[in-house]
Design an enzyme around this catalytic site. Structure first.
Site, short mmCIF file in Angstrom:
data_model
loop_
_atom_site.label_atom_id
_atom_site.label_comp_id
_atom_site.label_asym_id
_atom_site.label_seq_id
_atom_site.Cartn_x
_atom_site.Cartn_y
_atom_site.Cartn_z
N HIS A 1 -8.34 11.06 -1.62
CA HIS A 1 -7.87 9.78 -2.16
C HIS A 1 -7.60 9.96 -3.64
O HIS A 1 -8.43 10.53 -4.36
CB HIS A 1 -8.94 8.71 -1.93
CG HIS A 1 -8.43 7.32 -2.13
ND1 HIS A 1 -8.12 6.82 -3.36
CD2 HIS A 1 -8.17 6.32 -1.24
CE1 HIS A 1 -7.68 5.57 -3.23
NE2 HIS A 1 -7.71 5.25 -1.96
N GLU B 1 -6.73 1.70 -3.14
CA GLU B 1 -5.29 1.79 -3.33
C GLU B 1 -4.71 0.42 -3.64
O GLU B 1 -3.63 0.29 -4.21
CB GLU B 1 -4.68 2.33 -2.02
CG GLU B 1 -3.25 2.77 -2.10
CD GLU B 1 -2.92 3.70 -0.94
OE1 GLU B 1 -3.61 4.73 -0.79
OE2 GLU B 1 -2.00 3.41 -0.19
N GLN C 1 -7.93 14.39 3.84
CA GLN C 1 -7.30 13.53 2.84
C GLN C 1 -8.13 13.41 1.58
O GLN C 1 -9.34 13.18 1.65
CB GLN C 1 -7.07 12.13 3.41
CG GLN C 1 -6.45 11.17 2.40
CD GLN C 1 -5.92 9.91 3.04
OE1 GLN C 1 -6.66 8.96 3.25
NE2 GLN C 1 -4.64 9.90 3.39
N HIS D 1 -11.67 11.95 1.09
CA HIS D 1 -11.77 10.57 1.53
C HIS D 1 -11.73 10.39 3.05
O HIS D 1 -12.43 9.55 3.59
CB HIS D 1 -10.63 9.77 0.91
CG HIS D 1 -10.66 8.31 1.23
ND1 HIS D 1 -11.74 7.51 0.92
CD2 HIS D 1 -9.75 7.49 1.84
CE1 HIS D 1 -11.49 6.27 1.33
NE2 HIS D 1 -10.30 6.22 1.89
N LEU E 1 -15.03 5.27 -4.27
CA LEU E 1 -13.66 4.85 -4.00
C LEU E 1 -13.24 3.65 -4.84
O LEU E 1 -13.93 2.65 -4.90
CB LEU E 1 -13.54 4.48 -2.51
CG LEU E 1 -12.23 3.82 -2.07
CD1 LEU E 1 -11.09 4.81 -2.12
CD2 LEU E 1 -12.37 3.24 -0.68
N PHE F 1 0.86 -1.18 0.00
CA PHE F 1 0.00 0.00 0.00
C PHE F 1 0.90 1.23 0.00
O PHE F 1 2.09 1.13 0.32
CB PHE F 1 -0.89 -0.02 1.26
CG PHE F 1 -2.36 -0.18 0.96
CD1 PHE F 1 -2.80 -1.14 0.07
CD2 PHE F 1 -3.31 0.63 1.59
CE1 PHE F 1 -4.16 -1.29 -0.20
CE2 PHE F 1 -4.66 0.48 1.33
CZ PHE F 1 -5.09 -0.49 0.43
N ARG G 1 -0.92 9.20 -0.23
CA ARG G 1 -2.07 9.70 -0.97
C ARG G 1 -2.00 11.20 -1.28
O ARG G 1 -2.41 11.62 -2.37
CB ARG G 1 -3.35 9.40 -0.18
CG ARG G 1 -3.66 7.93 -0.19
CD ARG G 1 -4.79 7.57 0.73
NE ARG G 1 -5.06 6.13 0.61
CZ ARG G 1 -5.95 5.48 1.35
NH1 ARG G 1 -6.63 6.13 2.28
NH2 ARG G 1 -6.14 4.20 1.17
N ARG H 1 -2.86 10.34 6.40
CA ARG H 1 -2.99 8.96 6.85
C ARG H 1 -2.53 8.01 5.75
O ARG H 1 -2.84 8.20 4.58
CB ARG H 1 -4.45 8.65 7.19
CG ARG H 1 -4.70 7.20 7.49
CD ARG H 1 -6.14 6.94 7.87
NE ARG H 1 -7.08 7.08 6.79
CZ ARG H 1 -7.25 6.20 5.81
NH1 ARG H 1 -6.50 5.11 5.77
NH2 ARG H 1 -8.16 6.40 4.88
#
Lengths: 242, 567
Positions: free
Chosen positions: B234, B247, B232, B344, B244, B119, B279, B379
């Site tokens: 995404h 990732e 955040q 996100h 979404l 990730f 991100r 994050r």
């Protein structure tokens, strides 16, 4: 711009003697979904309509309803795919309507809970994970994907005649645990679904298979459970049905 | 007669359920309220996975909690509190094994161990996954445990206010969505696990229910919001819908390409990292491509997974393929997917310590609505699910100890006054003498937040946004009468939530204006550099009648001194 007309079933148990359809016409946006249409109505045309929704990406299971003749999720149904100038939206069947498109799902979940839908460990947990091979894990594909949207339940004629019938969703869940290499209660689970509220009540109409918005197969799960029950009865591990 | 439970948990997602279960295990009298059936909570929409340094993947054999901690701190641009991050990564293996023991159907390796993938921002493949529906499976697993342990759940009840006396939490006022009643609920401890504020941004990946109302309820009650300027985006949300796409797609090897077919990430980060940068960096890179004319329709770039082949896509990313087919009639096996960054995650939130305790005795928070802070400025993917479980459990544990040790006598007076205030507010909404449609204000606010408090920020934009917000706030005082209806009155619910939306947005503008630097997700075009001299600190925003008040707290730095954040 093209127009679309929604016919939304309205019903207020305290005020209405019977449900009725209310029409709303508004411009159709490209790729608009039924849920987006309902939000447009709520936000700009009629603040009084009630429907459940959450994720709008077909994973939370909130927005199953009867749309143009079939149970579907409002969120992943594009209006254009219905190929009609009208979108007729009604609540799920077999469950009491609380208001408009919102139903009381108590019976649906109570039937599920009766089957102890949680892992009953075969052996005490190891320090790390239980080992499970990809082949064993594969048996959970599809059966574990159920989002509990109630489309199958609403389309099931047996559920319609007996609200204590466990229902297609419960059988899918039961098979999910029977198939799980970590679960130690397969026989008890089979015994339970072999009973009076269980799989042998299924009329094999296949509506559940037809409507499942996640393309799962509750009817297939029922067949597999029946087979497992019969096999275990034959082997003498399960009591035969009275 | 008021309802009483020693511990009330608000929110039926992973954080709330894990907190409630822990309280149950500790023998406390606990109940949970959730504005939707717990299974409808937004935790279930998480896709890619949950991080833990299990070292199951051969390429991750050297992984360990310290490596995970460093990646998290660096991903956070050094704004995370390192003591809390150590707890997050140290407790990770145990909490993953627990969910596995409860039946979560993780994907597996041939040797039977939990599968792990790469990730963004992680040096090792440490994201445990269950296909690309990890959140869904965890959500159902936790709910199953709640059923097993007969957790008392008030379904479709939402919290509309806290009852506070002597700066101590005494319970809350719930709104029963089915009957329209306002119900005072007394408690010795309240734990919020209510998720983020995504819906204040138009382009969010979040569910309709993620309005951040509970966050604003805490804020009104005097609990500060921390790191709230950090939002955040995404990188890969699906065109038009902002749904979404995990990732995990890039973790499994998908590319990002611009309209010329170029894998543009090589211009922004090292060839080793490419699409798997954190991100904030990937989202800015995508926006830069689009702004410089290399996007598709000036709005998108492509997420290309054609080279992965149908077999791998169907095995590892079936949900992603399904979403593309359902929502934009495109098959990612055959065509690249148009995507754009979308709001996100809320890094900031209710200010808590690593036990979920706020500065108000008896009041706790965990999960996305809380800010400990373990995510700092950004994050890492896979750390949110982890946070919900680790810190949900700790909040449940600490609240259980609190209700055993401290009497925190109930206060009918506090409940009564909170109730009266809400009743007045409700009456006012129903009587509304104005003409404004609150849904319209909500939609305009969401547009405003994208434009003025989005991925790129400037003083000018933020000030304009703040001024515009003031107008929206004024309009919100001039609402048309809100529907009088007892059952499932979403007109009333959204009208209440709008008040919260506006407050949170105001806090974001204030904090974002104050932070005159660029750090992770907070990117100021007028202050391009990170400024550790002045801004290696948390911004706390406190509500007051005159408007938001800012104060600051130092970042807890233990092992990792701030260094340049390069990928």
């Amino acid at each position: 711009m093209a127009q679309i007309t929604f016919k939304v079933q309205r019903f207020h148990p305290d005020k209405d003697t019977k449900p009725y359809l209310q029409e709303y016409t508004f411009p159709l946006k490209p790729a608009m979904t039924v849920l987006e249409g309902l939000y447009h109505i709520l936000e700009y045309l009629d603040h009084t309509i009630s429907f459940r929704s959450s994720c709008r990406m077909s994973i939370c299971g909130s927005c199953a309803m009867h749309i143009n003749g079939k149970y579907r999720l409002a969120c992943n149904t594009q209006i254009s795919s219905l190929k009609s100038d009208y979108v007729t939206v009604r609540p799920l069947l077999h469950l009491p309507v609380l208001k408009d498109l919102v139903v009381d799902h108590t019976a649906f979940f109570e039937n599920l809970i009766a089957l102890q839908p949680w892992l009953i460990e075969k052996e005490p947990p190891p320090r790390k994970e239980y080992l499970q091979t990809p082949k064993e894990r594969k048996k959970l594909d599809v059966v574990a994907d159920c989002i509990m949207c109630q489309a199958c339940y609403a389309s099931c004629p047996v559920a319609g005649t007996d609200n204590r019938y466990f229902g297609p969703h419960s059988f899918l869940k039961a098979l999910r645990f029977v198939n799980d290499s970590r679960d130690g209660a397969s026989l008890e689970r089979l015994q339970e679904v072999a009973g009076a509220k269980g799989v042998f009540r299924c009329h094999t109409i296949f509506n559940c298979q037809d409507v499942c918005p996640k393309h799962l197969d509750p009817a297939g799960a029922i067949a597999k459970l029946k087979m497992a029950i019969t096999l275990n009865q034959f082997k003498g591990k399960l009591k035969a049905k009275k | 007669m008021n309802i009483h439970h020693d511990i009330l948990v608000v929110g039926g997602g992973l954080a709330g359920l894990r907190a409630a279960l822990q309280a149950k295990f500790a023998g406390a009298d606990v109940a949970l309220i959730s504005k939707v059936h717990p299974l409808r909570s937004h935790s279930g929409a998480a896709e890619g996975g949950i991080n833990a340094p299990l070292a199951n993947n051969p390429e991750g054999k050297d992984d360990n909690p310290e490596a995970h901690a460093y990646d998290t701190v660096k991903g956070a641009d050094f704004l995370a509190d390192q003591d809390a991050v150590d707890i997050l990564t140290g407790d990770a293996p145990e909490i993953i094994y627990e969910t596995e023991h409860w039946g979560c159907p993780y994907s597996r390796y041939e040797n039977g161990k939990i599968a792990q993938r790469y990730f963004g921002g992680g040096r090792y493949p440490r994201t445990c996954y269950a296909a690309d529906r990890t959140g869904h499976f965890l959500m159902h697993t936790l709910y199953e445990q709640a059923l097993k342990h007969r957790l008392k759940i008030y379904e479709e009840w939402m919290c509309l206010a806290l009852a506070v006396e002597d700066k101590t939490c005494k319970g809350l006022i719930a709104y029963d969505v089915r009957t329209g009643s306002l119900v005072p609920m007394s408690a010795k401890a309240v734990i919020m696990g209510t998720g983020g504020h995504g819906r204040i941004y138009q382009n969010t990946t979040n569910a309709h229910i993620n309005t951040g109302l509970a966050m604003s309820i805490a804020y009104w009650a005097g609990v500060p919001l921390k790191d709230i300027e950090f939002v955040q985006f995404h990188p890969t949300s699906l065109a038009r819908t902002n749904i979404l796409l995990t990732e995990g797609c890039r973790g499994e090897g998908a590319y990002l390409i611009n309209k010329d077919g170029e894998r543009f990430m090589k211009k922004y980060v090292s060839e080793k990292v490419m699409e798997l940068a954190p991100r904030d960096i990937v989202s800015r890179s995508i926006m830069t491509e689009i702004e410089q004319g290399r996007g598709i329709d000036n709005a998108y770039v492509y997420l290309d997974m054609r080279h992965l082949g149908q077999k791998k896509i169907d095995e590892k990313l079936p949900g992603t393929r399904e979403l593309c087919l359902e929502f934009i009639n495109l098959d990612p096996v055959k065509d690249p997917i148009p995507i754009q960054p979308g709001q996100h995650y809320t890094m900031g939130g209710i200010d808590t310590n690593s036990w979920g305790e706020t500065k108000m005795p008896g009041f706790y928070a965990a999960g996305e609505c809380a800010c400990i802070s373990v995510h700092g400025g950004n994050r890492l993917g896979g750390n949110a699910l982890l946070e919900t479980l680790v810190f949900g459990k700790r909040a449940g544990q600490r609240a259980s100890e609190f209700v055993k040790q401290k009497s925190n006598p109930s206060s009918p007076k506090a409940l009564e006054s909170a109730l009266r205030k809400l009743q007045l507010q409700q009456q006012e909404l129903h009587k509304g003498k104005g003409t404004e449609n609150h849904f319209d204000i909500k939609n305009q606010l969401a547009q405003l937040m994208v434009e003025k408090a989005g991925i790129f920020r400037t003083q000018k934009d933020l000030l304009e946004g703040k001024a515009k917000l003031k107008e929206l706030k004024a309009r919100a005082k001039n609402l048309a009468p809100v529907t009088q209806e007892k059952r499932f009155n979403f007109d009333f619910i959204f009208a209440m939530e709008l008040q919260g939306n506006l407050e949170i947005s105001e806090a974001i503008f204030e904090a974002a204006l104050a932070r005159k630097e660029s750090r992770a997700a907070h990117y100021r075009k007028d202050f391009l550099k990170r400024d550790d001299q002045n801004w290696l600190k948390h911004v706390l925003v406190k509500w007051s009648l005159e408007g938001p008040k800012l104060s600051y707290e130092p970042v807890k730095i233990i092992r990792y001194q701030p260094e340049e954040r390069k990928y």
